[in-house]
Design a protein around this motif. Structure first.
Motif, PDB file in Angstrom:
ATOM      1  N   ALA A  89      -0.505 -10.587  -5.778  1.00  0.00           N
ATOM      2  CA  ALA A  89       0.735 -11.168  -6.283  1.00  0.00           C
ATOM      3  C   ALA A  89       0.890 -10.957  -7.793  1.00  0.00           C
ATOM      4  CB  ALA A  89       0.782 -12.655  -5.942  1.00  0.00           C
ATOM      5  N   ARG A  90      -0.206 -11.071  -8.511  1.00  0.00           N
ATOM      6  CA  ARG A  90      -0.197 -10.844  -9.966  1.00  0.00           C
ATOM      7  C   ARG A  90      -1.517 -10.184 -10.349  1.00  0.00           C
ATOM      8  NH1 ARG A  90       3.637 -13.819  -8.859  1.00  0.00           N
ATOM      9  NH2 ARG A  90       4.962 -15.044 -10.223  1.00  0.00           N
ATOM     10  N   VAL A 128       1.441  -4.750  -2.884  1.00  0.00           N
ATOM     11  CA  VAL A 128       1.730  -5.197  -4.247  1.00  0.00           C
ATOM     12  C   VAL A 128       3.203  -4.925  -4.529  1.00  0.00           C
ATOM     13  CG1 VAL A 128       1.016  -2.988  -5.263  1.00  0.00           C
ATOM     14  CG2 VAL A 128       1.016  -5.048  -6.676  1.00  0.00           C
ATOM     15  N   ASP A 129       3.874  -5.902  -5.135  1.00  0.00           N
ATOM     16  CA  ASP A 129       5.221  -5.661  -5.663  1.00  0.00           C
ATOM     17  C   ASP A 129       5.023  -5.296  -7.128  1.00  0.00           C
ATOM     18  OD1 ASP A 129       6.241  -6.381  -3.223  1.00  0.00           O
ATOM     19  OD2 ASP A 129       6.673  -8.443  -3.817  1.00  0.00           O
ATOM     20  N   PHE A 143      -2.198   4.033  -3.148  1.00  0.00           N
ATOM     21  CA  PHE A 143      -1.121   3.213  -2.595  1.00  0.00           C
ATOM     22  C   PHE A 143       0.080   4.106  -2.281  1.00  0.00           C
ATOM     23  CE2 PHE A 143      -3.747  -0.090  -4.102  1.00  0.00           C
ATOM     24  CZ  PHE A 143      -3.300  -1.314  -3.611  1.00  0.00           C
ATOM     25  N   LYS A 144       0.831   3.684  -1.271  1.00  0.00           N
ATOM     26  CA  LYS A 144       2.027   4.425  -0.889  1.00  0.00           C
ATOM     27  C   LYS A 144       3.230   3.502  -0.989  1.00  0.00           C
ATOM     28  CE  LYS A 144      -0.445   7.328   2.391  1.00  0.00           C
ATOM     29  NZ  LYS A 144      -0.700   7.588   3.814  1.00  0.00           N
ATOM     30  N   PRO A 145       4.383   4.034  -1.316  1.00  0.00           N
ATOM     31  CA  PRO A 145       5.576   3.194  -1.377  1.00  0.00           C
ATOM     32  C   PRO A 145       6.090   2.866   0.016  1.00  0.00           C
ATOM     33  CG  PRO A 145       6.118   5.457  -1.897  1.00  0.00           C
ATOM     34  CD  PRO A 145       4.631   5.414  -1.726  1.00  0.00           C
ATOM     35  N   THR A 146       6.655   1.667   0.199  1.00  0.00           N
ATOM     36  CA  THR A 146       7.207   1.299   1.498  1.00  0.00           C
ATOM     37  C   THR A 146       8.682   1.634   1.596  1.00  0.00           C
ATOM     38  OG1 THR A 146       7.692  -0.910   0.695  1.00  0.00           O
ATOM     39  CG2 THR A 146       5.613  -0.594   1.877  1.00  0.00           C
ATOM     40  N   PRO A 155       9.015  -2.356  -6.938  1.00  0.00           N
ATOM     41  CA  PRO A 155       8.696  -1.568  -5.742  1.00  0.00           C
ATOM     42  C   PRO A 155       7.460  -2.083  -5.013  1.00  0.00           C
ATOM     43  CG  PRO A 155       9.156  -0.156  -7.610  1.00  0.00           C
ATOM     44  CD  PRO A 155       9.057  -1.536  -8.151  1.00  0.00           C
ATOM     45  N   THR A 156       7.589  -2.188  -3.695  1.00  0.00           N
ATOM     46  CA  THR A 156       6.450  -2.592  -2.868  1.00  0.00           C
ATOM     47  C   THR A 156       5.659  -1.355  -2.480  1.00  0.00           C
ATOM     48  OG1 THR A 156       7.683  -4.459  -1.985  1.00  0.00           O
ATOM     49  CG2 THR A 156       5.751  -3.751  -0.745  1.00  0.00           C
TER      50      THR A 156
END
Lengths: 166, 48
Positions: A89-90, A128-129, A143-146, A155-156
């Motif tokens: 979250a952070r 992660v946002d 990580f990949k974008p959703t 962006p998540t």
């Protein structure tokens, strides 16, 4: 900085975070004013990262999440609607210690935590946002974008825990 | 220091590929390394 000497511990009432600054007012406000309340209300758990002299080098907050299948695609190939996830979250590093690998240290620690928890509860992804300026950091770490990241304010992104063997 | 964002355009085929990755994920050597380092780091977590 010797990352092996950093210590992580949950935030508690006696921690003085009034001087914490990571150059991001939202994150500074969160750790100074909201993190403990979120934790006491079981909304997010916050871990502080300390140097051996007890000064705070950074922190991260984690909670649970789910990603809707339709955020990925409009087909029915994946047979559940919501994909369970462990959410960062952070995550922030004190401005004095930025550029020394602390952010990477905190990220790897959360990935291990998520994988560990996935042995006890359904948890397929780490999500992660991301702050826009941090998207590249997460992309560099598998990580990949959703979704179309240029259209999202935060962006998540996700990391699939099935790509990791215990 | 903020990094400029390089927009990533994902079309429907990209989403199909991402979903296929979820159904048949390949092991990621880099994610594996991150996990192993995280495992070492996690020994430094002090439970309150």
């Amino acid at each position: 900085m010797d990352l092996k000497k950093l210590i992580i511990s949950p935030i508690n009432e006696i921690d003085d975070l009034s001087n914490f600054s990571c150059n991001d007012p939202d994150l500074d406000d969160f750790i100074q004013n909201d993190a403990l309340g979120y934790q006491n209300r079981l909304l997010a758990k916050t871990y502080l990262c300390r140097k051996p002299d007890k000064s705070i080098a950074g922190f991260y907050s984690v909670t649970m999440d789910s990603v809707k299948k339709r955020q990925l695609i409009d087909q029915d190939e994946f047979n559940i609607t919501n994909i369970p996830a462990f959410k960062i979250a952070r995550l922030a590093v004190h401005q004095k210690y930025q550029g020394l690998g602390v952010r990477r240290f905190l990220l790897y620690t959360t990935i291990y935590q998520a994988k560990k928890y996935s042995t006890e509860i359904g948890c397929r992804l780490v999500t992660v946002d991301s702050k826009p300026e941090s998207v590249d950091f997460y992309l560099r770490h598998e990580f990949k974008p959703t979704s179309k990241i240029e259209k999202q304010k935060y962006p998540t992104l996700y990391l699939d825990l099935m790509t990791i063997q215990d | 220091m903020a990094h400029p964002i390089e927009p990533t355009v994902l079309d429907k085929e990209d989403f199909k590929r991402l979903l296929k990755d979820l159904e048949n994920p390949e092991l990621s050597p880099k994610a594996q390394r991150m996990y192993k380092l995280g495992k070492q780091y996690h020994r430094q977590v002090h439970r309150a």
